[in-house]
Design a protein around this motif. Structure first.
Motif, mmCIF file in Angstrom:
data_model
loop_
_atom_site.group_PDB
_atom_site.id
_atom_site.type_symbol
_atom_site.label_atom_id
_atom_site.label_comp_id
_atom_site.label_asym_id
_atom_site.label_seq_id
_atom_site.Cartn_x
_atom_site.Cartn_y
_atom_site.Cartn_z
ATOM 1 N N UNK A 170 5.831 -32.597 -47.174
ATOM 2 C CA UNK A 170 6.173 -31.180 -47.194
ATOM 3 C C UNK A 170 7.197 -30.844 -46.111
ATOM 4 N N UNK A 171 7.993 -29.830 -46.379
ATOM 5 C CA UNK A 171 8.949 -29.334 -45.389
ATOM 6 C C UNK A 171 8.222 -29.054 -44.073
ATOM 7 N N UNK A 172 8.772 -29.478 -42.930
ATOM 8 C CA UNK A 172 8.065 -29.339 -41.650
ATOM 9 C C UNK A 172 7.796 -27.904 -41.232
ATOM 10 N N UNK A 188 11.535 -27.681 -52.705
ATOM 11 C CA UNK A 188 12.848 -27.099 -53.000
ATOM 12 C C UNK A 188 12.739 -25.582 -53.138
ATOM 13 N N UNK A 189 11.694 -25.106 -53.822
ATOM 14 C CA UNK A 189 11.539 -23.654 -54.006
ATOM 15 C C UNK A 189 11.133 -22.980 -52.713
ATOM 16 N N UNK A 190 10.260 -23.598 -51.936
ATOM 17 C CA UNK A 190 9.833 -22.977 -50.689
ATOM 18 C C UNK A 190 10.988 -22.827 -49.710
ATOM 19 N N UNK A 191 11.856 -23.828 -49.662
ATOM 20 C CA UNK A 191 13.004 -23.765 -48.750
ATOM 21 C C UNK A 191 13.973 -22.677 -49.193
ATOM 22 N N UNK A 206 2.175 -37.965 -60.718
ATOM 23 C CA UNK A 206 3.573 -37.756 -60.324
ATOM 24 C C UNK A 206 3.640 -36.820 -59.117
ATOM 25 N N UNK A 207 2.799 -37.128 -58.152
ATOM 26 C CA UNK A 207 2.692 -36.285 -56.954
ATOM 27 C C UNK A 207 4.029 -36.073 -56.257
ATOM 28 N N UNK A 208 4.805 -37.123 -56.084
ATOM 29 C CA UNK A 208 6.054 -37.002 -55.328
ATOM 30 C C UNK A 208 7.005 -35.998 -55.972
ATOM 31 N N UNK A 209 7.087 -36.021 -57.299
ATOM 32 C CA UNK A 209 7.967 -35.088 -57.992
ATOM 33 C C UNK A 209 7.455 -33.659 -57.869
ATOM 34 N N UNK A 210 6.149 -33.483 -57.952
ATOM 35 C CA UNK A 210 5.579 -32.144 -57.807
ATOM 36 C C UNK A 210 5.870 -31.594 -56.413
ATOM 37 N N UNK A 211 5.623 -32.394 -55.381
ATOM 38 C CA UNK A 211 5.856 -31.936 -54.009
ATOM 39 C C UNK A 211 7.352 -31.665 -53.783
ATOM 40 N N UNK A 212 8.203 -32.504 -54.333
ATOM 41 C CA UNK A 212 9.648 -32.278 -54.208
ATOM 42 C C UNK A 212 10.043 -30.946 -54.836
ATOM 43 N N UNK A 213 9.478 -30.651 -55.989
ATOM 44 C CA UNK A 213 9.768 -29.387 -56.670
ATOM 45 C C UNK A 213 9.280 -28.204 -55.846
ATOM 46 N N UNK A 230 -0.173 -6.638 -50.093
ATOM 47 C CA UNK A 230 0.857 -7.078 -49.137
ATOM 48 C C UNK A 230 2.159 -7.343 -49.891
ATOM 49 N N UNK A 231 2.828 -6.302 -50.361
ATOM 50 C CA UNK A 231 4.028 -6.497 -51.190
ATOM 51 C C UNK A 231 5.092 -7.332 -50.497
ATOM 52 N N UNK A 232 5.647 -8.272 -51.247
ATOM 53 C CA UNK A 232 6.780 -9.052 -50.767
ATOM 54 C C UNK A 232 6.444 -10.254 -49.917
ATOM 55 N N UNK A 233 5.180 -10.442 -49.542
ATOM 56 C CA UNK A 233 4.847 -11.546 -48.647
ATOM 57 C C UNK A 233 4.470 -12.820 -49.389
ATOM 58 N N UNK A 234 4.132 -12.724 -50.687
ATOM 59 C CA UNK A 234 3.902 -13.928 -51.483
ATOM 60 C C UNK A 234 5.255 -14.382 -52.020
ATOM 61 N N UNK A 235 5.826 -15.385 -51.373
ATOM 62 C CA UNK A 235 7.191 -15.804 -51.707
ATOM 63 C C UNK A 235 7.277 -16.431 -53.093
ATOM 64 N N UNK A 236 6.221 -17.180 -53.495
ATOM 65 C CA UNK A 236 6.227 -17.797 -54.824
ATOM 66 C C UNK A 236 4.808 -18.245 -55.185
#
Length: 254
Positions: free
Chosen positions: A43-45, A248-251, A238-245, A113-119
């Motif tokens: 995961x992103x640090x 990417x969205x979280x960043x 396919x854990x690696x692909x899921x985490x990569x996906x 909490x509007x707007x705080x759930x990013x995705x």
């Protein structure tokens, strides 16, 4: 936050500084926070990783299971709020039963909490408008139930070989599956403001593309539907692909 030993919300990995957001994960039927421990390193640090622990697992093994959605959603939301997670930027990820719970909690959070759930990431889960595949698995006799879940890839061989563990595990899994199979659109088709990334397994015989097509209509701008290789449990295969996906969205959303 002191969540390392928290009953509801164990902390799996702290973020390095600066903290950008918290990712709260919801496991599939019968699953525990341990499902997401392998996510910690890739995961992103800047992301702190937590996972929800429901009754029937680990230190909550002897607690009664939930039988209805409303108290389950209310109590899960309350636990997250009490931990201070919802008042700061965060995202939710859930697979199968966990995706349904994550969606319901996200809707409640968006109102408070509007707007705080990013995705919101929903994985291996039919959209609220799609009917549940029949027959219901949770109603099947014990041996037939085990055969059906095993055919989906949801029971490791080592668990099937351990009758004592099965006696502890199956009631929890069946209880979660009952809720998942009885779940539907509780909000009259109204969308949420939270952007949704929905993922389905290319070879999933139950919640494949046809069952998940409706998800983008239930989310805000930026909602999407993505195909993943594998069957219903592509989260594991396919854990690696899921985490990569997810990364990417979280960043991009952060």
């Amino acid at each position: 936050m002191q969540l390392d030993s928290d009953t509801w919300l164990p902390l799996i990995r702290r973020a390095s500084e600066p903290l950008r957001l918290r990712l709260v994960c919801f496991p599939y039927a019968g699953g525990s926070p341990d499902l997401f421990r392998t996510w910690a390193q890739p995961l992103d640090p800047g992301t702190e990783l937590l996972a929800v622990r429901l009754p029937g697992r680990g230190p909550r093994l002897r607690e009664p299971l939930y039988e209805d959605w409303e108290p389950l959603v209310a109590d899960t939301f309350g636990a997250l709020a009490a931990a201070g997670v919802l008042a700061e930027p965060h995202a939710f990820f859930g697979h199968s039963f966990g995706a349904r719970l994550a969606y319901e909690v996200a809707r409640r959070t968006a109102a408070a909490h509007p707007g705080l759930t990013r995705r919101l990431f929903v994985s291996g889960c039919r959209s609220p408008d799609h009917p549940q595949h029949r027959p219901y698995l949770h109603d099947l006799p014990h041996d037939t139930y085990l055969d059906s879940v095993r055919a989906m890839g949801g029971l490791p061989a080592e668990l099937l070989a351990n009758r004592a563990m099965l006696r502890l595990f199956v009631p929890t899994m069946r209880g979660d599956m009952r809720l998942a199979e009885l779940w539907g659109d509780m909000h009259g088709g109204s969308p949420s403001d939270v952007p949704i990334t929905a993922m389905y397994g290319r070879d999933d015989p139950v919640d494949g593309r046809a069952a998940t097509l409706g998800w983008p209509r239930y989310g805000g701008p930026g909602s999407e539907l993505l195909e993943m290789p594998g069957g219903h449990f592509f989260l594991d295969t396919h854990r690696e692909l899921v985490v990569k996906t997810v990364n990417a969205r979280l960043v991009s959303d952060g």
